[in-house]
Design a protein around this motif. Structure first.
Motif, PDB file in Angstrom:
ATOM      1  N   ARG A  87       2.845   0.014   4.403  1.00  0.00           N
ATOM      2  CA  ARG A  87       1.944   0.829   3.570  1.00  0.00           C
ATOM      3  C   ARG A  87       1.746   2.222   4.171  1.00  0.00           C
ATOM      4  O   ARG A  87       1.792   3.222   3.448  1.00  0.00           O
ATOM      5  CB  ARG A  87       0.590   0.114   3.439  1.00  0.00           C
ATOM      6  CG  ARG A  87      -0.439   0.934   2.689  1.00  0.00           C
ATOM      7  CD  ARG A  87      -1.747   0.196   2.515  1.00  0.00           C
ATOM      8  NE  ARG A  87      -2.684   0.987   1.720  1.00  0.00           N
ATOM      9  CZ  ARG A  87      -3.751   0.493   1.113  1.00  0.00           C
ATOM     10  NH1 ARG A  87      -4.031  -0.794   1.213  1.00  0.00           N
ATOM     11  NH2 ARG A  87      -4.549   1.270   0.418  1.00  0.00           N
ATOM     12  N   TRP A 120      -0.166   2.170  -3.213  1.00  0.00           N
ATOM     13  CA  TRP A 120       0.661   1.174  -2.527  1.00  0.00           C
ATOM     14  C   TRP A 120       0.621  -0.170  -3.243  1.00  0.00           C
ATOM     15  O   TRP A 120       1.655  -0.816  -3.443  1.00  0.00           O
ATOM     16  CB  TRP A 120       0.192   1.017  -1.081  1.00  0.00           C
ATOM     17  CG  TRP A 120       0.722  -0.225  -0.416  1.00  0.00           C
ATOM     18  CD1 TRP A 120       0.031  -1.349  -0.085  1.00  0.00           C
ATOM     19  CD2 TRP A 120       2.081  -0.463  -0.018  1.00  0.00           C
ATOM     20  NE1 TRP A 120       0.855  -2.279   0.500  1.00  0.00           N
ATOM     21  CE2 TRP A 120       2.126  -1.761   0.553  1.00  0.00           C
ATOM     22  CE3 TRP A 120       3.257   0.278  -0.085  1.00  0.00           C
ATOM     23  CZ2 TRP A 120       3.296  -2.320   1.052  1.00  0.00           C
ATOM     24  CZ3 TRP A 120       4.431  -0.280   0.406  1.00  0.00           C
ATOM     25  CH2 TRP A 120       4.444  -1.558   0.965  1.00  0.00           C
ATOM     26  N   HIS A 121      -0.557  -0.580  -3.650  1.00  0.00           N
ATOM     27  CA  HIS A 121      -0.723  -1.911  -4.250  1.00  0.00           C
ATOM     28  C   HIS A 121       0.158  -2.092  -5.493  1.00  0.00           C
ATOM     29  O   HIS A 121       0.619  -3.195  -5.776  1.00  0.00           O
ATOM     30  CB  HIS A 121      -2.192  -2.148  -4.613  1.00  0.00           C
ATOM     31  CG  HIS A 121      -2.485  -3.559  -5.020  1.00  0.00           C
ATOM     32  ND1 HIS A 121      -2.628  -4.581  -4.093  1.00  0.00           N
ATOM     33  CD2 HIS A 121      -2.604  -4.134  -6.240  1.00  0.00           C
ATOM     34  CE1 HIS A 121      -2.839  -5.728  -4.738  1.00  0.00           C
ATOM     35  NE2 HIS A 121      -2.841  -5.485  -6.035  1.00  0.00           N
ATOM     36  N   GLU A 159       2.650  -5.542   6.642  1.00  0.00           N
ATOM     37  CA  GLU A 159       2.323  -4.851   5.391  1.00  0.00           C
ATOM     38  C   GLU A 159       1.603  -3.540   5.664  1.00  0.00           C
ATOM     39  O   GLU A 159       1.842  -2.540   4.983  1.00  0.00           O
ATOM     40  CB  GLU A 159       1.477  -5.739   4.460  1.00  0.00           C
ATOM     41  CG  GLU A 159       0.998  -4.972   3.247  1.00  0.00           C
ATOM     42  CD  GLU A 159       0.868  -5.792   1.971  1.00  0.00           C
ATOM     43  OE1 GLU A 159       0.511  -5.183   0.953  1.00  0.00           O
ATOM     44  OE2 GLU A 159       1.111  -7.001   1.993  1.00  0.00           O
ATOM     45  N   GLN A 160       0.735  -3.528   6.667  1.00  0.00           N
ATOM     46  CA  GLN A 160       0.026  -2.292   7.007  1.00  0.00           C
ATOM     47  C   GLN A 160       0.995  -1.215   7.476  1.00  0.00           C
ATOM     48  O   GLN A 160       0.872  -0.043   7.104  1.00  0.00           O
ATOM     49  CB  GLN A 160      -1.022  -2.576   8.101  1.00  0.00           C
ATOM     50  CG  GLN A 160      -1.837  -1.357   8.532  1.00  0.00           C
ATOM     51  CD  GLN A 160      -2.553  -0.675   7.371  1.00  0.00           C
ATOM     52  OE1 GLN A 160      -2.977  -1.316   6.413  1.00  0.00           O
ATOM     53  NE2 GLN A 160      -2.676   0.658   7.443  1.00  0.00           N
ATOM     54  N   ARG A 217       6.238  -2.430  -2.533  1.00  0.00           N
ATOM     55  CA  ARG A 217       5.409  -3.610  -2.239  1.00  0.00           C
ATOM     56  C   ARG A 217       5.839  -4.792  -3.100  1.00  0.00           C
ATOM     57  O   ARG A 217       5.929  -5.928  -2.618  1.00  0.00           O
ATOM     58  CB  ARG A 217       3.923  -3.297  -2.479  1.00  0.00           C
ATOM     59  CG  ARG A 217       3.013  -4.485  -2.135  1.00  0.00           C
ATOM     60  CD  ARG A 217       1.547  -4.117  -2.293  1.00  0.00           C
ATOM     61  NE  ARG A 217       0.715  -5.250  -1.924  1.00  0.00           N
ATOM     62  CZ  ARG A 217       0.323  -6.204  -2.755  1.00  0.00           C
ATOM     63  NH1 ARG A 217       0.704  -6.169  -4.033  1.00  0.00           N
ATOM     64  NH2 ARG A 217      -0.433  -7.209  -2.340  1.00  0.00           N
ATOM     65  N   SER A 277       2.996  -0.289  -6.042  1.00  0.00           N
ATOM     66  CA  SER A 277       4.312   0.324  -5.809  1.00  0.00           C
ATOM     67  C   SER A 277       5.444  -0.689  -5.938  1.00  0.00           C
ATOM     68  O   SER A 277       5.270  -1.888  -5.705  1.00  0.00           O
ATOM     69  CB  SER A 277       4.356   0.957  -4.416  1.00  0.00           C
ATOM     70  OG  SER A 277       4.381  -0.049  -3.408  1.00  0.00           O
ATOM     71  N   TRP A 281       4.889   4.273   3.631  1.00  0.00           N
ATOM     72  CA  TRP A 281       5.048   4.586   2.206  1.00  0.00           C
ATOM     73  C   TRP A 281       4.081   5.694   1.790  1.00  0.00           C
ATOM     74  O   TRP A 281       4.478   6.649   1.115  1.00  0.00           O
ATOM     75  CB  TRP A 281       4.810   3.326   1.365  1.00  0.00           C
ATOM     76  CG  TRP A 281       4.960   3.530  -0.113  1.00  0.00           C
ATOM     77  CD1 TRP A 281       6.101   3.441  -0.858  1.00  0.00           C
ATOM     78  CD2 TRP A 281       3.918   3.864  -1.052  1.00  0.00           C
ATOM     79  NE1 TRP A 281       5.842   3.704  -2.180  1.00  0.00           N
ATOM     80  CE2 TRP A 281       4.508   3.962  -2.332  1.00  0.00           C
ATOM     81  CE3 TRP A 281       2.542   4.070  -0.929  1.00  0.00           C
ATOM     82  CZ2 TRP A 281       3.773   4.262  -3.470  1.00  0.00           C
ATOM     83  CZ3 TRP A 281       1.807   4.385  -2.065  1.00  0.00           C
ATOM     84  CH2 TRP A 281       2.435   4.476  -3.326  1.00  0.00           C
ATOM     85  N   GLU A 282       2.809   5.586   2.204  1.00  0.00           N
ATOM     86  CA  GLU A 282       1.812   6.582   1.803  1.00  0.00           C
ATOM     87  C   GLU A 282       2.125   7.957   2.386  1.00  0.00           C
ATOM     88  O   GLU A 282       1.969   8.979   1.714  1.00  0.00           O
ATOM     89  CB  GLU A 282       0.410   6.113   2.225  1.00  0.00           C
ATOM     90  CG  GLU A 282      -0.096   4.952   1.367  1.00  0.00           C
ATOM     91  CD  GLU A 282      -1.462   4.427   1.787  1.00  0.00           C
ATOM     92  OE1 GLU A 282      -1.891   4.726   2.934  1.00  0.00           O
ATOM     93  OE2 GLU A 282      -2.091   3.703   0.986  1.00  0.00           O
TER      94      GLU A 282
END
Length: 224
Positions: free
Chosen positions: A151, A104-105, A147-148, A110, A107, A154-155
């Protein structure tokens, strides 16, 4: 056509964005010596391109933020008379093949959503395109909770892609982020992972923000 230079600061960008508020699309187009299309069926990206011209965005179709030097992504968002978004918001193309090691960081989702300049535009179809007015801009950064949520969606989606389940991912997956076909027509194909681990072909997919999430962003901004 008047092409504005890229803004050198966040303040300059916001000044330009605020300066557009209240103008009709026809007024802004005239400032750039551009005609207004009859509708958006063949010119879907016209409003966004007009905003890019006025604000001096430089990324074009590159997979990076529109104002990379300022760390800002530009998004126009059609809204109804109550300020509710009328459609989902495209973020970026989704990777359907090389998903191993994606985090994620790092991606693109993001990266694109770290800071967004939202430009609301009247989107009701009963208003002729040229008469639709531009709203006040909103500069947004996701809260830790937002953001959580992004994330987590997305994950989950990336994991399904990695397992070869791209065909079973529907727009209902995800609380705030969804995966949808992204192509000019259904004949466009790209490689993907099948459930048996082999390579197959499918329609390209893109990540989109759900309307409930963007409505929440706009509502919070205008409630301040």
């Amino acid at each position: 056509m008047n092409i504005h230079n890229s803004p050198t600061s966040l303040e300059e960008l916001m000044d330009r964005a605020v300066g557009m508020a209240g103008l009709s699309l026809a007024q802004l187009a005239a400032e750039h010596s551009l005609g207004v299309p009859k509708d958006l069926r063949r010119d879907k990206g016209w409003i966004g391109q007009l905003m890019e011209l006025e604000l001096g965005a430089s990324a074009g179709s590159k997979p990076q933020q529109d104002f990379l030097h300022l760390g800002v992504e530009l998004k126009t968002i059609p809204v109804d008379d109550t300020g509710k978004p009328l459609e989902t918001t495209y973020v970026c193309v989704a990777p359907l093949l090389d998903t191993t090691g994606l985090r994620w960081h790092d991606s693109l989702v993001r990266h694109k959503l770290q800071r967004v300049l939202w430009i609301p535009v009247q989107g009701s179809r009963d208003i002729p395109l040229g008469e639709r007015r531009i709203g006040m801009p909103v500069l947004w950064q996701p809260t830790p909770a937002e953001e959580q949520s992004l994330r987590q969606d997305w994950e989950e989606i990336i994991e399904l892609i990695a397992l070869g389940k791209v065909a079973s991912i529907s727009a209902r997956h995800g609380e705030v982020l969804q995966l949808r076909p992204k192509a000019a027509n259904s004949r466009a194909k790209t490689e993907c992972i099948r459930e048996d681990g082999t390579i197959g072909l499918t329609n390209p997919r893109g990540f989109y923000l759900k309307t409930a999430f963007t409505q929440q962003i706009l509502r919070a901004a205008f409630a301040d």
